[in-house]
Enzyme design. Structure first.
Site, PDB file in Angstrom:
ATOM      1  N   HIS A  34       0.824  -1.203   0.000  1.00 48.40           N
ATOM      2  CA  HIS A  34       0.000   0.000   0.000  1.00 48.40           C
ATOM      3  C   HIS A  34       0.864   1.261   0.000  1.00 48.40           C
ATOM      4  O   HIS A  34       2.054   1.210   0.256  1.00 48.40           O
ATOM      5  CB  HIS A  34      -0.900   0.021   1.240  1.00 48.40           C
ATOM      6  CG  HIS A  34      -0.114   0.092   2.513  1.00 48.40           C
ATOM      7  ND1 HIS A  34       0.490  -1.019   3.076  1.00 48.40           N
ATOM      8  CD2 HIS A  34       0.212   1.140   3.317  1.00 48.40           C
ATOM      9  CE1 HIS A  34       1.147  -0.661   4.161  1.00 48.40           C
ATOM     10  NE2 HIS A  34       1.000   0.653   4.333  1.00 48.40           N
ATOM     11  N   HIS A 115       5.291   5.929  -1.124  1.00 51.32           N
ATOM     12  CA  HIS A 115       6.109   4.758  -1.437  1.00 51.32           C
ATOM     13  C   HIS A 115       5.349   3.477  -1.104  1.00 51.32           C
ATOM     14  O   HIS A 115       4.353   3.509  -0.378  1.00 51.32           O
ATOM     15  CB  HIS A 115       7.422   4.792  -0.652  1.00 51.32           C
ATOM     16  CG  HIS A 115       7.234   4.627   0.819  1.00 51.32           C
ATOM     17  ND1 HIS A 115       6.838   5.666   1.641  1.00 51.32           N
ATOM     18  CD2 HIS A 115       7.360   3.546   1.624  1.00 51.32           C
ATOM     19  CE1 HIS A 115       6.745   5.230   2.882  1.00 51.32           C
ATOM     20  NE2 HIS A 115       7.049   3.931   2.905  1.00 51.32           N
TER      21      HIS A 115
END
EC number: 3.1.-.-
Length: 172
Positions: A34, A115
């Site tokens: 995620h 990220h």
């Protein structure tokens, strides 16, 4: 209870990330790959109605997000986290900022660096070796993400979706 807000990429990208996470990320079994939009925060069950109301409004007035990944990077020397670097966009930054206002008002602990974690809690030598080999991969991925998710943490430490919010649309 602990909550967080995240974007989940496509299954194709999650499968690629998980091929590394199962070896290099001790949190592999606790949460799917995620992009964190709002880090872990505590909320009482009584606060959820107001929080979800604000999240629906935020989602309705936000557009789907362009997600582009071009390289592998690391937070070293601060910590030994290896990740796929998500190219920052104004839309993603604005959504991140909006998720720190109103009922969710807080100062983020870190600067927002979108990220997807590949590995963490690695020794210095392992971090160096893994980063060196993964950086050789030719990674380029693009997709549009049309939803974000309010997650909550279970007693065993794993995370599950409490509610999903569609970007640019009225939630049902």
């Amino acid at each position: 209870m602990k909550y967080g807000i995240a974007l989940f990429p496509s299954k194709k990208l999650q499968d690629l990330v998980n091929s590394y996470r199962k070896r290099y990320d001790p949190h592999y079994a606790l949460v799917s790959p995620h992009v964190t939009l709002k880090s872990t925060f505590d909320a009482e069950e009584g606060d959820l109605e107001q929080i979800t109301k604000e999240l629906r409004q935020t989602a309705k007035t936000s557009q789907p997000l362009h997600l582009e990944i071009k390289k592998v990077s690391s937070f070293s020397p601060v910590n030994n986290v290896i990740y796929l670097k998500v190219e920052p966009t104004n839309e993603m930054q604005e959504l991140h900022e909006r998720l720190h206002t109103g009922a969710l008002n807080s100062e983020p602990e870190y600067a927002f660096v979108p990220h997807i974690t590949i590995g963490q809690n690695l020794s210095d030598d392992e971090h160096s070796d893994v980063l060196g080999s993964i950086k050789m991969l030719d990674i380029h991925h693009e997709e549009v993400i049309d939803r974000f998710h309010l997650l909550y943490q279970l007693d065993n430490g794993s995370w599950t979706v409490h509610e999903t919010f569609l970007l640019g649309k009225e939630s049902e």
